[in-house]
Scaffold this motif. Structure first.
Motif, PDB file in Angstrom:
ATOM      1  N   ARG A 130       0.623  -1.303  -0.064  1.00  0.00           N
ATOM      2  CA  ARG A 130       0.272  -0.005   0.146  1.00  0.00           C
ATOM      3  C   ARG A 130       0.769   1.223  -0.077  1.00  0.00           C
ATOM      4  NH1 ARG A 130      -4.457  -1.653   4.686  1.00  0.00           N
ATOM      5  NH2 ARG A 130      -5.490  -3.412   3.462  1.00  0.00           N
ATOM      6  N   GLN A 131       1.789   1.040   0.869  1.00  0.00           N
ATOM      7  CA  GLN A 131       2.802   2.326   0.742  1.00  0.00           C
ATOM      8  C   GLN A 131       3.480   2.789  -0.455  1.00  0.00           C
ATOM      9  OE1 GLN A 131       5.463   1.887   4.003  1.00  0.00           O
ATOM     10  NE2 GLN A 131       3.970   2.058   5.725  1.00  0.00           N
ATOM     11  N   ALA A 132       3.779   1.409  -1.036  1.00  0.00           N
ATOM     12  CA  ALA A 132       4.551   1.882  -2.488  1.00  0.00           C
ATOM     13  C   ALA A 132       3.437   2.080  -3.636  1.00  0.00           C
ATOM     14  CB  ALA A 132       4.902   0.318  -2.966  1.00  0.00           C
ATOM     15  N   ALA A 133       2.214   1.661  -3.331  1.00  0.00           N
ATOM     16  CA  ALA A 133       1.213   2.277  -4.350  1.00  0.00           C
ATOM     17  C   ALA A 133       1.023   3.680  -4.129  1.00  0.00           C
ATOM     18  CB  ALA A 133       0.064   1.493  -4.245  1.00  0.00           C
ATOM     19  N   ALA A 134       0.762   4.074  -3.048  1.00  0.00           N
ATOM     20  CA  ALA A 134       0.587   5.597  -2.734  1.00  0.00           C
ATOM     21  C   ALA A 134       1.811   6.404  -2.902  1.00  0.00           C
ATOM     22  CB  ALA A 134       0.468   5.731  -1.147  1.00  0.00           C
ATOM     23  N   THR A 135       3.068   5.810  -2.782  1.00  0.00           N
ATOM     24  CA  THR A 135       4.140   6.630  -3.170  1.00  0.00           C
ATOM     25  C   THR A 135       4.400   6.817  -4.953  1.00  0.00           C
ATOM     26  OG1 THR A 135       5.286   5.885  -1.315  1.00  0.00           O
ATOM     27  CG2 THR A 135       6.786   6.841  -3.117  1.00  0.00           C
ATOM     28  N   GLU A 136       4.083   5.764  -5.586  1.00  0.00           N
ATOM     29  CA  GLU A 136       3.954   5.659  -7.048  1.00  0.00           C
ATOM     30  C   GLU A 136       2.794   6.689  -7.441  1.00  0.00           C
ATOM     31  OE1 GLU A 136       3.447   2.531 -10.785  1.00  0.00           O
ATOM     32  OE2 GLU A 136       3.586   1.859  -8.525  1.00  0.00           O
ATOM     33  N   ALA A 137       1.528   6.649  -6.980  1.00  0.00           N
ATOM     34  CA  ALA A 137       0.678   7.634  -7.350  1.00  0.00           C
ATOM     35  C   ALA A 137       0.950   9.121  -7.137  1.00  0.00           C
ATOM     36  CB  ALA A 137      -0.577   7.385  -6.568  1.00  0.00           C
ATOM     37  N   ALA A 138       1.666   9.285  -5.982  1.00  0.00           N
ATOM     38  CA  ALA A 138       2.197  10.632  -5.524  1.00  0.00           C
ATOM     39  C   ALA A 138       3.208  11.278  -6.723  1.00  0.00           C
ATOM     40  CB  ALA A 138       2.658  10.692  -4.331  1.00  0.00           C
ATOM     41  N   ALA A 139       3.922  10.321  -7.159  1.00  0.00           N
ATOM     42  CA  ALA A 139       5.066  10.627  -8.040  1.00  0.00           C
ATOM     43  C   ALA A 139       4.563  10.928  -9.417  1.00  0.00           C
ATOM     44  CB  ALA A 139       6.129   9.607  -8.210  1.00  0.00           C
ATOM     45  N   LEU A 140       3.356  10.139  -9.770  1.00  0.00           N
ATOM     46  CA  LEU A 140       2.642  10.186 -11.158  1.00  0.00           C
ATOM     47  C   LEU A 140       2.155  11.500 -10.992  1.00  0.00           C
ATOM     48  CD1 LEU A 140       1.265   7.004 -11.883  1.00  0.00           C
ATOM     49  CD2 LEU A 140       3.087   7.662 -13.142  1.00  0.00           C
ATOM     50  N   ARG A 141       1.509  12.118 -10.003  1.00  0.00           N
ATOM     51  CA  ARG A 141       0.907  13.236 -10.047  1.00  0.00           C
ATOM     52  C   ARG A 141       1.726  14.310 -10.040  1.00  0.00           C
ATOM     53  NH1 ARG A 141      -2.437  10.509  -6.130  1.00  0.00           N
ATOM     54  NH2 ARG A 141      -1.124  11.624  -4.323  1.00  0.00           N
ATOM     55  N   ARG A 142       2.737  14.275  -9.393  1.00  0.00           N
ATOM     56  CA  ARG A 142       3.923  15.378  -9.276  1.00  0.00           C
ATOM     57  C   ARG A 142       4.511  15.420 -10.832  1.00  0.00           C
ATOM     58  NH1 ARG A 142       7.089  13.195  -6.103  1.00  0.00           N
ATOM     59  NH2 ARG A 142       5.913  14.087  -4.122  1.00  0.00           N
ATOM     60  N   ALA A 143       4.730  14.036 -11.495  1.00  0.00           N
ATOM     61  CA  ALA A 143       5.210  14.480 -12.596  1.00  0.00           C
ATOM     62  C   ALA A 143       4.251  15.009 -13.829  1.00  0.00           C
ATOM     63  CB  ALA A 143       5.606  13.009 -13.064  1.00  0.00           C
ATOM     64  N   ARG A 144       3.133  14.764 -13.509  1.00  0.00           N
ATOM     65  CA  ARG A 144       2.055  15.178 -14.356  1.00  0.00           C
ATOM     66  C   ARG A 144       1.874  16.915 -14.025  1.00  0.00           C
ATOM     67  NH1 ARG A 144      -2.532  10.832 -13.590  1.00  0.00           N
ATOM     68  NH2 ARG A 144      -1.509   9.015 -14.768  1.00  0.00           N
ATOM     69  N   ALA A 145       1.947  17.348 -12.985  1.00  0.00           N
ATOM     70  CA  ALA A 145       1.903  18.606 -12.480  1.00  0.00           C
ATOM     71  C   ALA A 145       3.056  19.397 -13.226  1.00  0.00           C
ATOM     72  CB  ALA A 145       1.844  18.844 -11.098  1.00  0.00           C
ATOM     73  N   GLU A 146       4.161  18.729 -13.213  1.00  0.00           N
ATOM     74  CA  GLU A 146       5.410  19.592 -13.677  1.00  0.00           C
ATOM     75  C   GLU A 146       5.401  19.576 -15.031  1.00  0.00           C
ATOM     76  OE1 GLU A 146       8.645  17.234 -12.204  1.00  0.00           O
ATOM     77  OE2 GLU A 146       8.629  17.924 -10.182  1.00  0.00           O
ATOM     78  N   LYS A 147       4.710  18.476 -15.711  1.00  0.00           N
ATOM     79  CA  LYS A 147       4.786  18.556 -17.209  1.00  0.00           C
ATOM     80  C   LYS A 147       3.749  19.657 -17.606  1.00  0.00           C
ATOM     81  CE  LYS A 147       4.004  15.361 -21.126  1.00  0.00           C
ATOM     82  NZ  LYS A 147       3.644  14.108 -21.489  1.00  0.00           N
TER      83      LYS A 147
END
Length: 271
Positions: free
Chosen positions: A240-257
């Motif tokens: 669960r922690q790995a999935a939450a970290t991956e989702a946060a990273a995706l959101r951050r990457a999309r926001a930067e893009k």
């Protein structure tokens, strides 16, 4: 005075004269051969052994030595009946050696042979007492063999043998002395007695030790049967922690893009 020669002297002189004539003629005299046979003189001057002297005396007087072996074999049934009456008709005498004094007997069963060996001294003493000059010194029990059917011995006891009862053997009552000894032993060895105060102190000490052990090593909470094991629960938590970290990273990457794409547009509009 003239002495007349006897016949022996005349013969001796004739022999000497013949030897002189033979020696003058060159003839050699041969010595007579010695006899090798032994001549027993019957004039009483020849030394004899005790056995030979007794045998010669019995022969001269027409006496015959009794057959001891035949006598003991003929009277064996009477000897057996007198010594071991329970074995009458079950043992027969096979042979007797006069020189060694050994009497060979044949029983009809192994048990009978064992009883014969136990009763050998009594049987030997009875044989020497009943048969004069028997001189039985040992008893040799041969292999068991079936007895031949024949007339019963005359010296056998005509009384019937008691029948062996087939009832179970009853247990014998122990003697009075034995029971007294057992009772005295029981009274002397009294059961050990424990002081109740000491027992209570031991129980309190045991309870205190159990309480200390429970505090030092508390038991883990009870886990239901349908609940996952601690290891499996930790794995689920890490996933669960790995999935939450991956989702946060995706959101951050999309926001930067999205931020990089908006910057050139803003620059063009200002120009």
């Amino acid at each position: 005075m003239t002495t007349e020669l006897s016949g022996v002297d005349l013969a001796r002189q004739a022999l000497v004269a013949a030897r002189e004539v033979a020696r003058k003629n060159g003839a050699t005299s041969k010595k007579p051969k010695r006899r090798t046979t032994t001549v027993v003189r019957r004039d009483g001057r020849e030394p004899l052994g005790l056995g030979s002297a007794i045998g010669m005396m019995m022969t001269e007087r027409g006496m015959v030595a009794p057959a001891v072996g035949g006598s003991i074999l003929a009277h064996f049934d009477a000897v057996l009946t007198a010594a071991v009456p329970e074995l009458t008709g079950r043992v027969r005498a096979a042979a007797f050696d006069v020189e060694s004094g050994r009497l060979d007997v044949v029983p009809d069963a192994p048990a009978c042979g064992t009883q014969l060996r136990w009763s050998a001294p009594k049987l030997i003493a009875t044989a020497n007492e009943r048969v004069p000059g028997a001189n039985v010194r040992s008893l040799h029990v041969l292999a068991p063999a079936a007895m031949k059917a024949g007339p019963a011995p005359a010296a056998a006891d005509p009384a019937p043998q008691p029948a062996i009862s087939a009832a179970p053997v009853e247990r014998r009552t122990p003697p009075e002395g034995y029971r007294r000894a057992i009772e005295a032993h029981r009274q002397a060895a009294s059961p050990s007695r424990v002081d109740p105060h000491i027992a209570q102190a031991v129980e309190r000490q045991s309870a205190a030790m159990r309480e200390l052990s429970r505090r030092a090593f508390p038991e883990p909470p009870a886990v239901p049967d349908d609940a996952p094991a601690p290891i499996e629960q930790a794995r689920i938590q890490r996933r669960r922690q790995a999935a939450a970290t991956e989702a946060a990273a995706l959101r951050r990457a999309r926001a930067e893009k999205a931020g990089r794409a908006q910057t050139p547009r803003q620059l063009g509009q200002t120009a």
